[in-house]
Design a protein around this motif. Sequence first.
Motif, PDB file in Angstrom:
ATOM      1  N   GLY A 294       0.145 106.630  67.688  1.00  0.00           N
ATOM      2  CA  GLY A 294       0.572 105.473  68.957  1.00  0.00           C
ATOM      3  C   GLY A 294       1.061 104.381  68.771  1.00  0.00           C
ATOM      4  N   ASP A 295       1.105 103.796  67.166  1.00  0.00           N
ATOM      5  CA  ASP A 295       1.605 102.407  66.915  1.00  0.00           C
ATOM      6  C   ASP A 295       2.932 102.596  66.430  1.00  0.00           C
ATOM      7  N   GLY A 296       3.876 102.792  67.348  1.00  0.00           N
ATOM      8  CA  GLY A 296       5.083 102.816  67.036  1.00  0.00           C
ATOM      9  C   GLY A 296       5.948 103.898  66.775  1.00  0.00           C
ATOM     10  N   VAL A 297       7.000 103.843  65.966  1.00  0.00           N
ATOM     11  CA  VAL A 297       8.093 104.942  65.497  1.00  0.00           C
ATOM     12  C   VAL A 297       7.664 105.528  64.301  1.00  0.00           C
ATOM     13  N   ARG A 298       7.580 106.599  64.140  1.00  0.00           N
ATOM     14  CA  ARG A 298       7.683 107.293  62.923  1.00  0.00           C
ATOM     15  C   ARG A 298       8.716 107.062  61.788  1.00  0.00           C
ATOM     16  N   ILE A 299       8.321 106.712  60.532  1.00  0.00           N
ATOM     17  CA  ILE A 299       9.677 106.372  59.722  1.00  0.00           C
ATOM     18  C   ILE A 299       9.383 107.619  58.435  1.00  0.00           C
ATOM     19  N   LEU A 300      10.445 108.050  58.292  1.00  0.00           N
ATOM     20  CA  LEU A 300      10.398 108.901  57.206  1.00  0.00           C
ATOM     21  C   LEU A 300      11.008 108.335  55.778  1.00  0.00           C
ATOM     22  N   THR A 301      10.110 108.552  54.797  1.00  0.00           N
ATOM     23  CA  THR A 301      10.368 108.003  53.238  1.00  0.00           C
ATOM     24  C   THR A 301      10.760 109.050  52.336  1.00  0.00           C
ATOM     25  N   VAL A 302      10.891 108.557  51.006  1.00  0.00           N
ATOM     26  CA  VAL A 302      11.245 109.670  49.935  1.00  0.00           C
ATOM     27  C   VAL A 302      10.257 110.465  49.740  1.00  0.00           C
ATOM     28  N   SER A 303       9.018 110.182  49.817  1.00  0.00           N
ATOM     29  CA  SER A 303       7.815 111.068  49.963  1.00  0.00           C
ATOM     30  C   SER A 303       7.619 112.134  50.994  1.00  0.00           C
ATOM     31  N   ASN A 304       8.489 111.957  51.733  1.00  0.00           N
ATOM     32  CA  ASN A 304       8.331 113.138  52.798  1.00  0.00           C
ATOM     33  C   ASN A 304       9.389 114.395  52.623  1.00  0.00           C
ATOM     34  N   LEU A 305      10.335 114.059  51.461  1.00  0.00           N
ATOM     35  CA  LEU A 305      11.100 114.976  50.988  1.00  0.00           C
ATOM     36  C   LEU A 305      10.799 115.820  49.927  1.00  0.00           C
ATOM     37  N   THR A 306      10.598 117.081  50.265  1.00  0.00           N
ATOM     38  CA  THR A 306      10.235 118.078  48.890  1.00  0.00           C
ATOM     39  C   THR A 306      11.582 118.350  48.090  1.00  0.00           C
ATOM     40  N   ILE A 307      11.157 118.813  47.032  1.00  0.00           N
ATOM     41  CA  ILE A 307      12.161 119.192  45.871  1.00  0.00           C
ATOM     42  C   ILE A 307      13.057 120.493  46.360  1.00  0.00           C
ATOM     43  N   ASP A 308      12.433 121.213  47.480  1.00  0.00           N
ATOM     44  CA  ASP A 308      13.075 122.428  47.768  1.00  0.00           C
ATOM     45  C   ASP A 308      13.765 122.132  49.201  1.00  0.00           C
ATOM     46  N   GLY A 309      13.994 121.113  49.520  1.00  0.00           N
ATOM     47  CA  GLY A 309      14.950 120.781  50.673  1.00  0.00           C
ATOM     48  C   GLY A 309      13.754 120.957  51.987  1.00  0.00           C
ATOM     49  N   ASN A 310      12.758 120.574  52.095  1.00  0.00           N
ATOM     50  CA  ASN A 310      11.904 120.613  53.368  1.00  0.00           C
ATOM     51  C   ASN A 310      11.385 119.327  53.606  1.00  0.00           C
TER      52      ASN A 310
ATOM     53  N   LEU B  91       5.070 116.360  55.904  1.00  0.00           N
ATOM     54  CA  LEU B  91       4.654 115.108  56.705  1.00  0.00           C
ATOM     55  C   LEU B  91       3.327 114.719  56.520  1.00  0.00           C
ATOM     56  N   GLU B  92       2.817 114.912  55.304  1.00  0.00           N
ATOM     57  CA  GLU B  92       1.555 114.488  55.144  1.00  0.00           C
ATOM     58  C   GLU B  92       1.442 112.905  55.011  1.00  0.00           C
ATOM     59  N   ASP B  93       2.344 112.279  54.271  1.00  0.00           N
ATOM     60  CA  ASP B  93       2.584 110.611  54.422  1.00  0.00           C
ATOM     61  C   ASP B  93       3.105 110.221  55.671  1.00  0.00           C
ATOM     62  N   GLU B  94       2.192 109.361  56.357  1.00  0.00           N
ATOM     63  CA  GLU B  94       2.700 108.825  57.753  1.00  0.00           C
ATOM     64  C   GLU B  94       2.940 107.474  57.719  1.00  0.00           C
ATOM     65  N   TYR B  95       4.125 106.946  58.202  1.00  0.00           N
ATOM     66  CA  TYR B  95       4.072 105.653  58.354  1.00  0.00           C
ATOM     67  C   TYR B  95       4.996 105.430  59.637  1.00  0.00           C
ATOM     68  N   TYR B  96       4.527 104.018  60.340  1.00  0.00           N
ATOM     69  CA  TYR B  96       5.097 103.756  61.651  1.00  0.00           C
ATOM     70  C   TYR B  96       5.353 102.237  61.594  1.00  0.00           C
ATOM     71  N   ILE B  97       6.304 102.065  62.376  1.00  0.00           N
ATOM     72  CA  ILE B  97       6.745 100.744  62.618  1.00  0.00           C
ATOM     73  C   ILE B  97       7.022 100.362  64.260  1.00  0.00           C
ATOM     74  N   ASP B  98       7.091  99.175  64.593  1.00  0.00           N
ATOM     75  CA  ASP B  98       7.432  98.803  65.970  1.00  0.00           C
ATOM     76  C   ASP B  98       8.926  98.950  66.225  1.00  0.00           C
ATOM     77  N   PRO B  99       8.875  99.635  67.399  1.00  0.00           N
ATOM     78  CA  PRO B  99      10.369 100.170  67.891  1.00  0.00           C
ATOM     79  C   PRO B  99      11.115  98.892  68.037  1.00  0.00           C
ATOM     80  N   ALA B 100      10.592  97.790  68.068  1.00  0.00           N
ATOM     81  CA  ALA B 100      11.506  96.662  68.441  1.00  0.00           C
ATOM     82  C   ALA B 100      12.346  96.243  67.144  1.00  0.00           C
ATOM     83  N   GLU B 101      11.993  96.675  65.889  1.00  0.00           N
ATOM     84  CA  GLU B 101      12.820  96.554  64.739  1.00  0.00           C
ATOM     85  C   GLU B 101      14.025  97.620  64.523  1.00  0.00           C
TER      86      GLU B 101
END
Length: 361
Positions: free
Chosen positions: A248-264, A267-277
């Motif tokens: 509930g604390d903001g917008v989810r952000i995808l990072t390099v760790s969220n990309l698998t080597i086979d192109g998928n 979503l295990e690592d979760e990061y969120y930021i304030d939508p105002a940014e």
Amino acid sequence: MNDAHDRFLDTLPAGWKFDRFKDIVTLRNEKTDESSAEEDYLELEDLESGSGRILSRRNTLEVGSAVTLFKKGDVLFGKLRPYLEKYWEAEFDGKCTGEILAFKPQRIASCFLFYCLGSRWFIERCNALAYGAKMPRVSWPTQLSQFNFPLPPLPEQQRIAAYLDASCAAIDAAVAAKRRQLETLDEIRKSAVHQVLSEGLRLGLPLKDSGIESIGVIPAHWDVKQIRYACEVNYGITLQLEKGQSVGDGVRILTVSNLTIDGNLDLEDEYYIDPAELTRADYLWRGDLLFNWRNGSQYHVGKTAFFDMEGEVAHVSFLLRIRCGRHMDPFFLRSYLGILKDAGFFSGAKDKVNKTFNSSE
């Protein structure tokens, strides 16, 4: 010591005994602080985890402290982080760091001791007794020396070790053969993908030179366009991320760790930021591609994932967002970028990415 760790010794075969570690080996204590260019020195990282093999040797020209001397036939064991399972039967006289213990066998065959130190019961007991939160290790005088070891008659120890040598060699050969088979199949897969993506599905079509060395020939009715004319490309946002915030604390952000080597997407690592940014241009659309341009082998430069998530999601600046136009299918582009990655095309990292997606070259 907890006797429960030694219960397997209660059911030893007839004729076998057991004894304490310190009564069947001698711990090498000889040290030297003389520097040498000879490649006969081992650090912990020179021992391969779990295999009983060494990976490399080094010299002691830049070693600033005394090192332990060992002899051919000694059995070595890494006392630091014993869960890494680092052990080796010495094949030459040499030197090692103090984090490696060198045992001279006395009443036990070195080949049998080698397999004992790599056995599950030994490693598990070391892990249970290791002390230190960041750098766990086991102690020789207060812990290891008190371990009880099974002792078959010496000839039987040697027969057991010979049997394990042959069995492990057969298993290693089977693993190597399977690995070669997988590598061959992977090359066949890559070749098939490359052929279809560069020549089409129908064989025998008239071909033409694409004018681009990395592409080669293509069907005569195909066009060649720079990606920047067929897609909208955008770098993500630059910011400091905090891991583990609630959904509930903001917008989810995808990072390099969220990309698998086979192109998928993973979503295990979760990061969120304030939508105002964020601005509206920062949000991903379903069907976007995420392309990693960050350098470093652990990041797999060039891996590309298809974005197909619900909700508001953005991405970091180490990921390019590629939004395909009406002349480019995203699944086709993802496959083609995979070919370039497998060929090492993106090894130049960001400068190569800029040439691929943004330049007029």
